[in-house]
Write a protein that holds these residues in place. Structure first.
Motif, mmCIF file in Angstrom:
data_model
loop_
_atom_site.group_PDB
_atom_site.id
_atom_site.type_symbol
_atom_site.label_atom_id
_atom_site.label_comp_id
_atom_site.label_asym_id
_atom_site.label_seq_id
_atom_site.Cartn_x
_atom_site.Cartn_y
_atom_site.Cartn_z
ATOM 1 N N HIS A 127 59.804 116.825 58.726
ATOM 2 C CA HIS A 127 60.448 115.511 58.814
ATOM 3 C C HIS A 127 61.895 115.604 59.254
ATOM 4 O O HIS A 127 62.550 116.602 58.999
ATOM 5 C CB HIS A 127 60.392 114.799 57.458
ATOM 6 C CG HIS A 127 59.048 114.184 57.200
ATOM 7 N ND1 HIS A 127 58.801 113.425 56.087
ATOM 8 C CD2 HIS A 127 57.893 114.222 57.896
ATOM 9 C CE1 HIS A 127 57.552 113.026 56.107
ATOM 10 N NE2 HIS A 127 56.970 113.492 57.190
ATOM 11 N N ARG A 128 62.376 114.514 59.829
ATOM 12 C CA ARG A 128 63.808 114.457 60.114
ATOM 13 C C ARG A 128 64.525 114.478 58.764
ATOM 14 O O ARG A 128 63.950 114.089 57.750
ATOM 15 C CB ARG A 128 64.149 113.183 60.892
ATOM 16 C CG ARG A 128 64.080 111.916 60.055
ATOM 17 C CD ARG A 128 64.500 110.712 60.884
ATOM 18 N NE ARG A 128 64.171 109.470 60.200
ATOM 19 C CZ ARG A 128 64.998 108.860 59.354
ATOM 20 N NH1 ARG A 128 66.172 109.378 59.075
ATOM 21 N NH2 ARG A 128 64.638 107.717 58.795
ATOM 22 N N SER A 129 65.753 114.946 58.753
ATOM 23 C CA SER A 129 66.361 115.097 57.435
ATOM 24 C C SER A 129 66.896 113.774 56.916
ATOM 25 O O SER A 129 67.737 113.140 57.525
ATOM 26 C CB SER A 129 67.445 116.164 57.476
ATOM 27 O OG SER A 129 68.396 115.796 58.429
#
Ligand SMILES: Nc1nc2c(ncn2[C@@H]2O[C@H](COP(=O)(O)OP(=O)(O)O)[C@@H](O)[C@H]2O)c(=O)[nH]1
Ligand SMILES: [Mg+2]
Length: 381
Positions: A127-129
């Motif tokens: 996932h994107r952070s």
């Protein structure tokens, strides 16, 4: 009996959406597969508790919960159960991600209840952070150390600093414990309040001397100085008070437990309201466990009998047990809670809060009995 009692463990609740990785996170913290991981939403239904030892934290309970977005038929009930589990939580791990609205609802709930929390962004491998306190990849068990560090930072100081003895003793004190070992005592071991007290005394650098009531005079005669404190089983409070020299501070195990597991000043103030009851008063008796013959006897038989003897059979006395606790407390004149050896302090404190909000006095078995027997003014707490 090598295990830390449940009520003494750090209670960590894991909150997050379905499939956010709550069970995986628990397995990572436990460093083994203790919780079922699955792609199917709604695998975890009721809150499931795992007792583990966390490095640098110690004995803990990890509570796995249903996803807070559980939309299945039973979903709402499950989410309600999660809400109930918050009452015992010392700390929460909140898995954050795509459900911003629900997440902020839970953040408000946690803030309202004063539960410290750590925002965890899981699946950082794919996932994107998200903005969070810690980033982990629970599937590959990455980020465990930083998660544990974040947990340590979030542990409430109240949790680590409290012990059974509070301000009653100081290092080097001589403390005499009066502990009847009668038929009700379990064979070959001490009951929890007694062993917990001895342990706490040792931790505090005190000398603990133990005697049964019939050996008390003999024990005192062998001492070269007076004890700094005497702690007795409340059943023999009166006779112990007669025997010990005047001026020696006296308390009971149940008063110690009440102070440790609740708000002793509120309990004492509330117990004194017993004097203001009458033949029509409505009393709630709340027990933590549903199968404990000894405490059942106190809550179901002894206390009601003592109250009815004073105020007559017209009193309404209702008994609830386990996690059941009425929503509408305002109808009662007094709540008498059990000693809560099965509950943690957090649980008792949240019930006290509810009683205070409803403006109803709440005390516990030990303090109520102490008051009914007229010894409340003689104990140190
Ligand atoms: N890639 C990746 N997958 C994960 C991670 N954590 C959990 N998963 C997967 O996400 C799914 C749901 O995980 P689970 O722990 O059962 O979620 P829960 O419903 O919140 O308890 C499973 O297929 C896990 O293998 C992670 O950090 N990275
Ligand atoms: Mg799960």
């Amino acid at each position: 009996m090598n295990k830390t009692p449940q009520s003494e463990r750090l209670n960590i609740i894991i909150l997050g959406a379905c499939n956010s990785g709550k069970s995986s996170l628990i397995n990572m913290l436990a460093d083994q597969s203790v919780s079922l991981v699955s792609d199917l939403a709604g695998t975890t239904t009721d809150p499931v508790r795992h007792a583990i030892e966390l490095p640098h934290v110690g004995a803990s309970i990890l509570v796995d919960t249903a996803g807070f977005d559980d939309t299945s038929l039973l979903g709402k009930d499950r989410v309600d159960l999660t809400g109930k589990s918050l009452e015992q939580a010392d700390l929460a791990l909140l898995l954050i991600g795509e459900h911003e609205e629900t997440e902020s609802e839970w953040i408000s709930k946690l803030k309202n209840k004063g539960i410290p929390f750590v925002k965890v962004a899981n699946k950082c491998d794919i996932h994107r952070s998200y903005s969070a306190d810690v980033h982990v990849d629970a599937l590959h068990r990455k980020g465990r150390d930083s998660l544990i560090e974040a947990i340590i930072r979030a542990i409430p100081s109240d949790f680590t600093s409290r012990d059974l003895l509070g301000a009653l003793v100081k290092k080097g004190d001589l403390v005499l414990l009066v502990m009847p070992q009668d038929k009700q005592a379990p064979k070959g071991r001490l009951i929890l309040p007694q062993s917990q007290t001895i342990r706490a005394l040792l931790d505090r650098g005190c000398t603990a001397l133990t005697a049964t009531p019939d050996n008390l005079e003999n024990a005192l005669s062998q001492l070269t100085s007076l004890p700094d404190l005497v702690i007795t089983d409340s059943q023999v409070f009166d006779s112990v008070e007669q025997i010990i020299p005047k001026g020696v501070r006296l308390t009971s195990f149940s008063i110690l437990m009440a102070a440790y597991k609740g708000d002793i000043d509120f309990f004492v103030k509330s117990a004194k309201k017993i004097t203001e009851l009458n033949g029509k008063s409505r009393i709630l008796i709340a027990e933590a466990c549903s199968h404990a013959p000894a405490s059942e006897d106190i809550g179901r038989v002894k206390i009601p009998a003592m109250l009815k003897k004073r105020y007559g059979d017209g009193m309404k006395i209702e008994i609830v047990s386990g996690k059941d606790f009425p929503e509408n407390l305002g109808v009662y004149d007094l709540i008498i809670h059990c000693g809560s050896c099965m509950f943690n302090r957090k649980m008792v404190m949240s019930r006290i809060e509810k009683a205070k909000e409803a403006n109803v006095p709440m005390t516990n078995y030990g303090v109520a009995i102490a008051h009914l027997k007229g010894i409340l003014d003689k104990v140190t707490y």
